[in-house]
Design an enzyme around this catalytic site. Structure first.
Site, PDB file in Angstrom:
ATOM      1  N   HIS A 171      -7.672   2.116  12.404  1.00 18.19           N
ATOM      2  CA  HIS A 171      -6.988   1.781  11.146  1.00 18.19           C
ATOM      3  C   HIS A 171      -7.792   0.751  10.358  1.00 18.19           C
ATOM      4  CE1 HIS A 171      -3.372   3.661  12.926  1.00 18.19           C
ATOM      5  NE2 HIS A 171      -3.003   3.832  11.674  1.00 18.19           N
ATOM      6  N   ARG A 225       9.854  -8.614  -1.775  1.00 22.11           N
ATOM      7  CA  ARG A 225      10.250  -9.917  -1.236  1.00 22.11           C
ATOM      8  C   ARG A 225      10.283 -10.941  -2.371  1.00 22.11           C
ATOM      9  NH1 ARG A 225       5.801 -12.838  -1.316  1.00 22.11           N
ATOM     10  NH2 ARG A 225       3.940 -11.553  -1.329  1.00 22.11           N
ATOM     11  N   LYS A 281      -4.309  -3.888   8.868  1.00 24.65           N
ATOM     12  CA  LYS A 281      -3.125  -3.508   9.657  1.00 24.65           C
ATOM     13  C   LYS A 281      -2.743  -4.657  10.587  1.00 24.65           C
ATOM     14  CE  LYS A 281      -1.099   0.167  12.421  1.00 24.65           C
ATOM     15  NZ  LYS A 281       0.149   0.126  11.657  1.00 24.65           N
ATOM     16  N   ARG A 307       0.836  -1.213   0.000  1.00 23.77           N
ATOM     17  CA  ARG A 307       0.000   0.000   0.000  1.00 23.77           C
ATOM     18  C   ARG A 307       0.866   1.256   0.000  1.00 23.77           C
ATOM     19  NH1 ARG A 307      -3.267  -3.590   2.955  1.00 23.77           N
ATOM     20  NH2 ARG A 307      -1.644  -3.557   4.531  1.00 23.77           N
ATOM     21  N   MET A 308       1.866   1.314   0.891  1.00 20.86           N
ATOM     22  CA  MET A 308       2.702   2.507   0.988  1.00 20.86           C
ATOM     23  C   MET A 308       3.778   2.532  -0.092  1.00 20.86           C
ATOM     24  SD  MET A 308       1.666   4.566   3.149  1.00 20.86           S
ATOM     25  CE  MET A 308       3.068   5.581   2.754  1.00 20.86           C
TER      26      MET A 308
HETATM   27  P1  NAD Z   1       1.749  -3.774   2.940  1.00 18.96           P
HETATM   28  O1  NAD Z   1       1.603  -5.130   3.530  1.00 18.96           O
HETATM   29  O2  NAD Z   1       0.742  -3.291   1.943  1.00 18.96           O
HETATM   30  O3  NAD Z   1       3.193  -3.662   2.236  1.00 18.96           O
HETATM   31  C1  NAD Z   1       4.370  -4.236   2.755  1.00 18.96           C
HETATM   32  C2  NAD Z   1       5.278  -4.523   1.570  1.00 18.96           C
HETATM   33  O4  NAD Z   1       6.555  -4.985   2.023  1.00 18.96           O
HETATM   34  C3  NAD Z   1       4.723  -5.607   0.630  1.00 18.96           C
HETATM   35  O5  NAD Z   1       4.787  -5.124  -0.690  1.00 18.96           O
HETATM   36  C4  NAD Z   1       5.704  -6.766   0.817  1.00 18.96           C
HETATM   37  O6  NAD Z   1       5.819  -7.553  -0.353  1.00 18.96           O
HETATM   38  C5  NAD Z   1       6.977  -5.977   1.112  1.00 18.96           C
HETATM   39  N1  NAD Z   1       8.047  -6.787   1.677  1.00 18.96           N
HETATM   40  C6  NAD Z   1       7.922  -7.784   2.608  1.00 18.96           C
HETATM   41  N2  NAD Z   1       9.151  -8.325   2.810  1.00 18.96           N
HETATM   42  C7  NAD Z   1      10.036  -7.655   2.003  1.00 18.96           C
HETATM   43  C8  NAD Z   1      11.432  -7.772   1.765  1.00 18.96           C
HETATM   44  N3  NAD Z   1      12.179  -8.687   2.393  1.00 18.96           N
HETATM   45  N4  NAD Z   1      12.015  -6.923   0.879  1.00 18.96           N
HETATM   46  C9  NAD Z   1      11.279  -5.987   0.234  1.00 18.96           C
HETATM   47  N5  NAD Z   1       9.929  -5.841   0.412  1.00 18.96           N
HETATM   48  C10 NAD Z   1       9.337  -6.674   1.297  1.00 18.96           C
HETATM   49  O7  NAD Z   1       1.836  -2.765   4.156  1.00 18.96           O
HETATM   50  P2  NAD Z   1       1.659  -1.156   4.163  1.00 18.96           P
HETATM   51  O8  NAD Z   1       0.278  -0.802   4.516  1.00 18.96           O
HETATM   52  O9  NAD Z   1       2.280  -0.587   2.926  1.00 18.96           O
HETATM   53  O10 NAD Z   1       2.551  -0.797   5.439  1.00 18.96           O
HETATM   54  C11 NAD Z   1       3.918  -1.150   5.504  1.00 18.96           C
HETATM   55  C12 NAD Z   1       4.472  -0.664   6.841  1.00 18.96           C
HETATM   56  O11 NAD Z   1       4.439   0.768   6.873  1.00 18.96           O
HETATM   57  C13 NAD Z   1       3.671  -1.129   8.068  1.00 18.96           C
HETATM   58  O12 NAD Z   1       4.577  -1.380   9.113  1.00 18.96           O
HETATM   59  C14 NAD Z   1       2.784   0.067   8.388  1.00 18.96           C
HETATM   60  O13 NAD Z   1       2.380   0.101   9.744  1.00 18.96           O
HETATM   61  C15 NAD Z   1       3.719   1.190   8.055  1.00 18.96           C
HETATM   62  N6  NAD Z   1       3.106   2.481   7.764  1.00 18.96           N
HETATM   63  C16 NAD Z   1       3.799   3.572   8.160  1.00 18.96           C
HETATM   64  C17 NAD Z   1       3.340   4.850   7.859  1.00 18.96           C
HETATM   65  C18 NAD Z   1       4.198   6.040   8.253  1.00 18.96           C
HETATM   66  O14 NAD Z   1       3.831   7.199   7.940  1.00 18.96           O
HETATM   67  N7  NAD Z   1       5.341   5.822   8.899  1.00 18.96           N
HETATM   68  C19 NAD Z   1       2.149   5.009   7.150  1.00 18.96           C
HETATM   69  C20 NAD Z   1       1.440   3.868   6.751  1.00 18.96           C
HETATM   70  C21 NAD Z   1       1.953   2.598   7.048  1.00 18.96           C
END
Ligand code: NAD
Length: 260
Positions: A149, A35, A153, A12-13
């Site tokens: 959320h 991944r 999440k 998503r992010m």
């Molecule tokens: P998501 O599950 O949609 O995306 C996670 C991504 O990481 C997936 O594409 C997955 O394939 C990838 N991934 C997993 N293992 C990997 C690896 N070894 N190498 C490269 N990529 C890998 O999750 P999301 O909603 O995008 O959120 C991701 C993280 O960001 C969560 O921890 C969430 O809480 C956090 N988040 C932070 C903020 C902020 O402003 N800091 C905002 C939103 C979400």
């Protein structure tokens, strides 16, 4: 143009970050890694020549800074690899464990590292206001945090809720870990004076909402933030990446960037 690597572009992010990076006048998207086994590996980031790989080392070697919204385990692996290459890190992954934190500390010896549970400028201000309010109102007001959320999440309380609790604790001069109360069920008895209650709602597609409550006998204050678009986090992370790439090695926060 600063060469940028995006981790987790199928997420998503990560998808938002990769798309917005293409419009940046300061950053050049040079590589992306997801991944092993992810369906996105081998395909191009739309609108660019960047092919998503599954080799973190290869992807990070091309970049001066990387943006990581992935999982705590991959945050730790990426930081260990980046430490060998001196690549700066902007990390938004939440729920980081001790292993990830220690890998980021190692990286911060050789490169600048900015970790934020929330990259929105509004949340940085919320944390500031919460600390101020807790200090100003003092112990006659009970402190509680509520976060909402989307249903997918995986961690709770959210990283931002924990940061909000820490800001309240700092304002009140409390030990946050000792004050944290994230479960009330059964015969729990009256509320303790120095608790900071913290509760999570999960459902639908809520992007992220946080409220600090300061509840007195005759009034209560609620300080809230609601994210309306996920892109607020992505654009904040890109802003952080442009800023961080020119800094000295060490750990940085959103407060350093925004100067509150
Ligand atoms: P998501 O599950 O949609 O995306 C996670 C991504 O990481 C997936 O594409 C997955 O394939 C990838 N991934 C997993 N293992 C990997 C690896 N070894 N190498 C490269 N990529 C890998 O999750 P999301 O909603 O995008 O959120 C991701 C993280 O960001 C969560 O921890 C969430 O809480 C956090 N988040 C932070 C903020 C902020 O402003 N800091 C905002 C939103 C979400």
């Amino acid at each position: 143009m600063i060469p940028l690597c995006v981790l987790g572009p199928s997420g998503r992010m990560g998808a938002q970050v990769a798309t917005l990076a293409l419009a940046s006048s300061e950053l050049r998207l040079c590589s992306a890694a997801d991944r092993a086994g992810s369906a996105i590996v081998g395909s191009r980031i739309a609108g660019s020549d960047v092919v998503v790989g599954d080799d973190l080392q290869g992807a990070l070697s091309q970049a001066k800074v990387y943006i990581d919204f992935t999982t705590p385990a991959s945050t730790a692996s990426a930081a260990r690899i980046a430490a060998k290459q001196g690549c700066a890190a902007v990390v938004g992954t939440t729920g980081l464990d001790a292993e990830a934190e220690s890998a980021l500390d190692e990286l911060a010896r050789v490169a600048p590292v900015l970790v934020a549970a929330n990259f929105s400028p509004g949340v940085a201000l919320l944390l500031h206001l919460a600390e101020l309010a807790a200090r100003a109102l003092g112990p006659a007001y009970d402190l509680e945090v509520l976060e909402l959320h989307h249903r997918n999440k995986v961690d709770a309380p959210s990283g931002t809720a924990l940061a909000l609790g820490k800001a309240l604790a700092k304002g009140r001069d409390l030990d946050f870990q000792a004050a944290l109360q994230s479960a009330r069920t059964g015969q729990v008895g009256p509320r303790k004076d120095n608790e900071i209650g913290m509760f999570a709602i999960r459902g639908g597609d809520i992007i992220g909402e946080h409220t600090a409550f300061l509840i007195g006998a005759e009034e209560r204050i609620e300080i809230s933030h609601k994210a309306q678009r996920r892109s607020v986090f992505a654009s904040g992370a890109l802003r952080a990446a442009s800023w961080l790439a020119e800094r000295a090695p060490g750990r940085y926060t959103m407060t350093d960037l925004l100067g509150f």
